[in-house]
Enzyme design. Structure first.
Site, PDB file in Angstrom:
ATOM      1  N   CYS A 243      37.097  44.024  38.148  1.00 37.33           N
ATOM      2  CA  CYS A 243      37.042  43.600  36.739  1.00 37.33           C
ATOM      3  C   CYS A 243      36.301  44.593  35.850  1.00 37.33           C
ATOM      4  CB  CYS A 243      36.406  42.224  36.640  1.00 37.33           C
ATOM      5  SG  CYS A 243      37.336  40.932  37.504  1.00 37.33           S
TER       6      CYS A 243
ATOM      7  N   HIS B 296      41.273  38.367  29.545  1.00 42.82           N
ATOM      8  CA  HIS B 296      40.688  39.271  30.530  1.00 42.82           C
ATOM      9  C   HIS B 296      41.769  39.993  31.348  1.00 42.82           C
ATOM     10  CE1 HIS B 296      38.043  41.067  33.342  1.00 42.82           C
ATOM     11  NE2 HIS B 296      37.896  40.075  34.198  1.00 42.82           N
TER      12      HIS B 296
END
Length: 405
Positions: free
Chosen positions: A83, A344
């Site tokens: 991430c 995201h």
């Protein structure tokens, strides 16, 4: 001695729910990069090197994406750091300019995600976060639902047990970020939710509800970094935002040996990267005006307040209660809506954070503008692990570039 590095142009696509996206990833990247080039007022031929971040894709997807912008023969490096992929690409680009290897480098990131929670792609090899899974099982057990939701719920549960934080504090963070996102045209979710709506939304795991968890997203973002000489030569001072520091850290033994879910989700990585970034930039946390941090779950935003030194450990709940995480308070945190509502897309997230902060420091953020923003902080993490903390400063227009901010 390292050279100064500036962000001279940024661009991004709107982040979207995967099922609603009609573009393929090369089109997304082309849109984001062309916006960044237009923002910087330079041609693609000026770019000397590119780093492209993505998590889900074939090995040379970065090349395929940028070939749609132009085939100039420059080196193109692909980056995958979970991430924190986008900010990792940004970090590498900054190092290339700071070290004097190149004068103008592109950092781009994208993701074309599938619907639903993230799951392992390969079943014939060990999971990179197996140590995390093993410790979570030891501490709280593991249920057959989203592992990341369980992990960040466990961290929130530990914080409540140790410091008296309430579920309400996490819900208030979600309310705040969804309120912020209504003014962000790039956000995947632009709806406000009341406190009761946050708490009554679909349960993902235990007290974490849907509106407290970031959605899966598709999108792309790009940033162009340049040396001081390049900025001067192209008369780009009015666009330039200085990267005062950008630091990356990975796990230490404490992430696992202290048997803490808070440590397990990257608290020490963040703390270590932040401490070094403050030292390199020569500033203190309380001097920061605006922050984009990694709120993959509402629990992680509160925990990150403490890891970044915005308040003492255990005092994150007070930052929430006093409104010191939004407009009118001490800091404005996630004016974009954060991961919770902006979305995201893993490879694009860190670069989108950079874009938002550059707009804020250039006073170009429209209805979500933070008044008199001069110093900004970016925080992006990836389990397994990587934490990137960057500090940006706007250039006073009445001083030379060589003057100290």
């Amino acid at each position: 001695m390292a050279q100064k590095v500036y962000v001279i142009g940024v661009g991004m696509t709107k982040f979207m729910e995967p099922g609603l996206l009609t573009m393929d990833y090369p089109d997304m990247v082309k849109e984001a990069v062309n916006k960044a080039l237009a923002d910087a007022r330079i041609a693609y031929a000026e770019i000397e090197h590119a780093t492209v971040g993505f998590v889900f894709g074939e090995s040379t997807s970065g090349q395929k994406a940028l070939y749609e912008v132009g085939m100039t023969g420059i080196p193109i490096a692909n980056v995958n750091n979970n991430c924190a992929t986008g900010s990792s690409a940004l970090h590498f680009a900054k190092c290339l300019v700071a070290g004097g290897t190149y004068d103008c480098v592109l950092a781009a990131g994208f993701e074309k995600m599938e619907r639903g929670s993230l799951n392992p792609k390969y079943r014939d090899r060990i999971n990179p976060v197996q140590k995390h899974i093993d410790l979570l099982f030891e501490l709280y057990g593991v249920a057959p639902v989203s592992f990341t939701a369980q992990l960040f719920a466990a961290a929130g549960k530990e914080h409540m047990e140790k410091y008296g934080t309430k579920i309400d504090h996490f819900a208030k963070i979600a309310v705040k970020n969804h309120q912020h996102s209504k003014n962000n045209p790039y956000a995947q979710i632009q709806e406000e939710y009341t406190f009761d709506e946050v708490l009554s939304s679909q349960v993902i795991f235990e007290f974490l509800t849907r509106h407290q968890c970031c959605p899966t997203s598709s999108g792309a973002a790009a940033a162009i970094l340049a040396s001081e000489e390049f900025v001067q030569r192209h008369s780009l001072k009015d666009r330039a935002i200085e990267i005062l520091a950008i630091e990356m850290a990975t796990d230490k033994p404490s992430s696992f040996e202290e048997k803490s879910a808070i440590k397990l989700v990257g608290f020490d990585m963040t703390k270590n990267a932040a401490k070094k970034a403050y030292r390199v930039a020569g500033i203190r946390p309380e001097q920061i005006d605006v922050i984009e941090l990694h709120d993959c779950f509402s629990t992680n935003e509160l925990i990150t307040y403490e890891a970044l030194g915005l308040c003492d450990v255990g005092e994150g709940k007070n930052l929430v209660d006093m409104g010191n995480n939004t407009y009118g308070g001490k800091y404005v945190i996630n004016p974009s809506g954060g991961l919770l509502s902006k979305g995201h897309p893993l490879g694009a997230t860190g670069i989108a954070q950079c874009a938002e902060l550059c707009w804020q420091l250039r006073n170009e953020a429209g209805k979500r503008q933070v008044p008199k923003a001069n110093l900004a902080l970016q925080h992006n993490i990836g389990l397994g692990g990587a934490a990137v903390v960057a500090i940006y400063g706007s250039i006073p227009r009445d001083v030379e570039l060589t003057s100290k901010l």
